[in-house]
Write an enzyme that holds these catalytic residues in place. Structure first.
Site, PDB file in Angstrom:
ATOM      1  N   SER A 179       0.864  -1.182   0.000  1.00 35.85           N
ATOM      2  CA  SER A 179       0.000   0.000   0.000  1.00 35.85           C
ATOM      3  C   SER A 179       0.895   1.224   0.000  1.00 35.85           C
ATOM      4  O   SER A 179       2.054   1.153   0.437  1.00 35.85           O
ATOM      5  CB  SER A 179      -0.867  -0.003   1.253  1.00 35.85           C
ATOM      6  N   TYR A 192      -1.067  -1.256  10.334  1.00 37.53           N
ATOM      7  CA  TYR A 192      -1.292  -1.505   8.903  1.00 37.53           C
ATOM      8  C   TYR A 192      -0.069  -1.041   8.108  1.00 37.53           C
ATOM      9  O   TYR A 192       0.463  -1.771   7.273  1.00 37.53           O
ATOM     10  CB  TYR A 192      -2.552  -0.755   8.447  1.00 37.53           C
TER      11      TYR A 192
HETATM   12  N1  LIG Z   1      -8.779  -0.626  -1.477  1.00 33.92           N
HETATM   13  C1  LIG Z   1      -7.785   0.200  -1.254  1.00 33.92           C
HETATM   14  O1  LIG Z   1      -7.951   1.435  -1.261  1.00 33.92           O
HETATM   15  C2  LIG Z   1      -6.406  -0.337  -1.013  1.00 33.92           C
HETATM   16  C3  LIG Z   1      -5.323   0.553  -1.021  1.00 33.92           C
HETATM   17  C4  LIG Z   1      -4.044   0.066  -0.801  1.00 33.92           C
HETATM   18  C5  LIG Z   1      -3.832  -1.277  -0.602  1.00 33.92           C
HETATM   19  N2  LIG Z   1      -4.904  -2.128  -0.587  1.00 33.92           N
HETATM   20  C6  LIG Z   1      -4.632  -3.554  -0.350  1.00 33.92           C
HETATM   21  O2  LIG Z   1      -5.240  -4.309  -1.373  1.00 33.92           O
HETATM   22  C7  LIG Z   1      -5.614  -5.586  -0.876  1.00 33.92           C
HETATM   23  C8  LIG Z   1      -7.059  -5.874  -1.230  1.00 33.92           C
HETATM   24  O3  LIG Z   1      -7.874  -4.890  -0.664  1.00 33.92           O
HETATM   25  P1  LIG Z   1      -9.379  -4.635  -1.137  1.00 33.92           P
HETATM   26  O4  LIG Z   1      -9.624  -3.201  -0.896  1.00 33.92           O
HETATM   27  O5  LIG Z   1      -9.597  -5.199  -2.475  1.00 33.92           O
HETATM   28  O6  LIG Z   1     -10.168  -5.479  -0.008  1.00 33.92           O
HETATM   29  P2  LIG Z   1     -11.675  -6.023   0.019  1.00 33.92           P
HETATM   30  O7  LIG Z   1     -12.487  -5.454  -1.087  1.00 33.92           O
HETATM   31  O8  LIG Z   1     -12.140  -5.822   1.405  1.00 33.92           O
HETATM   32  O9  LIG Z   1     -11.494  -7.591  -0.264  1.00 33.92           O
HETATM   33  C9  LIG Z   1     -10.798  -8.378   0.631  1.00 33.92           C
HETATM   34  C10 LIG Z   1     -10.757  -9.822   0.134  1.00 33.92           C
HETATM   35  O10 LIG Z   1      -9.931 -10.558   1.021  1.00 33.92           O
HETATM   36  C11 LIG Z   1     -10.664 -11.614   1.616  1.00 33.92           C
HETATM   37  N3  LIG Z   1     -10.272 -11.729   3.015  1.00 33.92           N
HETATM   38  C12 LIG Z   1     -10.317 -10.784   3.973  1.00 33.92           C
HETATM   39  N4  LIG Z   1      -9.839 -11.262   5.122  1.00 33.92           N
HETATM   40  C13 LIG Z   1      -9.502 -12.544   4.893  1.00 33.92           C
HETATM   41  C14 LIG Z   1      -8.944 -13.571   5.686  1.00 33.92           C
HETATM   42  N5  LIG Z   1      -8.667 -13.400   6.986  1.00 33.92           N
HETATM   43  N6  LIG Z   1      -8.702 -14.774   5.112  1.00 33.92           N
HETATM   44  C15 LIG Z   1      -8.992 -14.981   3.821  1.00 33.92           C
HETATM   45  N7  LIG Z   1      -9.513 -14.057   3.012  1.00 33.92           N
HETATM   46  C16 LIG Z   1      -9.770 -12.845   3.543  1.00 33.92           C
HETATM   47  C17 LIG Z   1     -12.117 -11.239   1.469  1.00 33.92           C
HETATM   48  O11 LIG Z   1     -12.870 -12.446   1.386  1.00 33.92           O
HETATM   49  P3  LIG Z   1     -14.135 -12.735   2.329  1.00 33.92           P
HETATM   50  O12 LIG Z   1     -15.147 -11.737   1.961  1.00 33.92           O
HETATM   51  O13 LIG Z   1     -14.517 -14.126   2.073  1.00 33.92           O
HETATM   52  O14 LIG Z   1     -13.635 -12.506   3.703  1.00 33.92           O
HETATM   53  C18 LIG Z   1     -12.107 -10.490   0.134  1.00 33.92           C
HETATM   54  O15 LIG Z   1     -12.136 -11.390  -0.929  1.00 33.92           O
HETATM   55  C19 LIG Z   1      -5.335  -5.548   0.628  1.00 33.92           C
HETATM   56  O16 LIG Z   1      -4.100  -6.161   0.883  1.00 33.92           O
HETATM   57  C20 LIG Z   1      -5.247  -4.068   0.941  1.00 33.92           C
HETATM   58  O17 LIG Z   1      -4.434  -3.798   2.053  1.00 33.92           O
HETATM   59  C21 LIG Z   1      -6.180  -1.695  -0.790  1.00 33.92           C
END
Ligand SMILES: NC(=O)c1ccc[n+]([C@@H]2O[C@H](COP(=O)([O-])OP(=O)(O)OC[C@H]3O[C@@H](n4cnc5c(N)ncnc54)[C@H](OP(=O)(O)O)[C@@H]3O)[C@@H](O)[C@H]2O)c1
Length: 302
Positions: A179, A192
């Site tokens: 991130s 985080y």
């Molecule tokens: N979105 C942003 O703005 C942003 C910015 C920078 C970095 N990131 C990084 O990008 C990555 C994805 O983020 P996102 O925003 O796409 O998240 P998201 O929409 O909340 O999706 C998270 C995914 O991970 C799964 N998950 C969560 N906790 C889990 C666990 N304990 N074990 C197994 N699966 C789990 C969820 O599945 P279930 O629903 O089945 O739990 C879901 O498929 C993360 O590493 C985040 O830190 C995101």
């Protein structure tokens, strides 16, 4: 030339060099045929947001997909969606909770045994419900353990599982989703930021180790993307949809570090030009506002 002039010249060369590299990386995407790495892609956290977008886009580009996430029903739904769109794609699902005790990694090891894995997207991650100082986090013992397991252990363990075979066949791609918060201190998101900092340094170290052996490792450090985790529902210039973000990030897979998206590159360039005490103050100020809003919303619903 005086000492001061020499220092000025060296500083100017550094700034021009950095700016040149920045503009080159921004304007010259490198399109890579991901099928050349192998037949399968493994994507963690693949039932929502960025992970789901990666799974769908990689299937579109001709790979079979292993989906790994927590919820079985959501996994089956995404598998159906991929096979409905790309009926040549094979999809395997593994229900796994990365925040539970790590001894069960054998479930994943068994699930991917014998597959020709060309691409690993270490995407799974969790963040704070809202920005908060470390001392005030609720149920902090559980929170600390869960976040380190989910954000750190997952990346190291999955990489350890697939990298040796990639090195053996001299072909592979590992994208580790960090991130922009992992690039520098992020007050009010300390844990985080720390876990994402681990991913960034780990990935860039591996990238240097592996590139001459045919394997690309990337530290992907996005800014805001529309998702459940970010809490952002509407796409904008600063926060693209996961689908738009992933297409852009996949055009940059050969870079050891990228934010993945052009407006995030500008954000990173700006923040990295500031002295750390200034960027920390700025981030603290912005996140304090987010925290205040979240607490207000919370008190209304309670
Ligand atoms: N979105 C942003 O703005 C942003 C910015 C920078 C970095 N990131 C990084 O990008 C990555 C994805 O983020 P996102 O925003 O796409 O998240 P998201 O929409 O909340 O999706 C998270 C995914 O991970 C799964 N998950 C969560 N906790 C889990 C666990 N304990 N074990 C197994 N699966 C789990 C969820 O599945 P279930 O629903 O089945 O739990 C879901 O498929 C993360 O590493 C985040 O830190 C995101």
């Amino acid at each position: 030339m005086t000492l001061l002039e020499t220092i000025g010249l060296v500083a100017l060369i550094c700034i021009v060099g950095r700016l040149g590299l920045f503009i080159y990386q921004l304007l010259c995407p490198v399109k890579v045929d991901v099928k050349k790495f192998g037949q399968w892609a493994v994507v963690t956290g693949s039932t929502d947001g960025i992970g789901k977008a990666y799974a769908i886009e990689l299937a579109k580009r001709g790979l079979n997909i292993v989906l790994i996430s927590r919820t079985k029903e959501k996994l089956e739904q995404v598998a159906k969606e991929i096979q409905g769109k790309y009926n040549n794609a094979q999809v395997k699902t593994i229900a796994f909770d990365f925040s539970k005790d790590g001894s069960s990694y054998s479930t994943i090891r068994e699930g991917i045994r014998g597959l020709d894995i060309g691409v690993l997207i270490n995407n799974v991650g969790m963040s704070y419900e809202y920005p908060e100082t470390f001392d005030k986090i609720e149920e902090s013992e559980k929170f600390v353990t869960n976040m380190i397991r989910c954000n750190v252990d997952s990346v190291a363990n999955l990489t350890q599982m697939v990298l040796p075979d990639m090195i053996k066949k001299r072909s592979g791609l590992i994208v580790n989703v960090s991130s922009i918060s992992g690039r520098r201190p992020s007050p009010l998101l300390g844990l985080y930021s720390g876990t994402k900092g681990f991913i960034d340094l780990f990935s860039r170290s591996l990238a240097a180790e592996c590139v001459s052996r045919g394997v690309y490792v990337q530290s992907l450090c996005p800014g805001y993307v529309v998702s459940k985790l970010s809490g952002i529902r509407k796409a904008s210039l600063i926060a693209p949809t996961p689908e738009k973000f992933v297409v852009s990030a996949l055009d940059r897979v050969t870079l050891p570090f990228t934010t993945g998206y052009w407006t995030h590159e500008l954000q990173e360039f700006f923040l990295s030009s500031l002295p750390e005490f200034v960027s920390s103050k700025l981030i603290m100020h912005v996140l304090s506002g987010v925290r205040a809003k979240a607490l207000k919303k919370r008190s209304k619903t309670q």
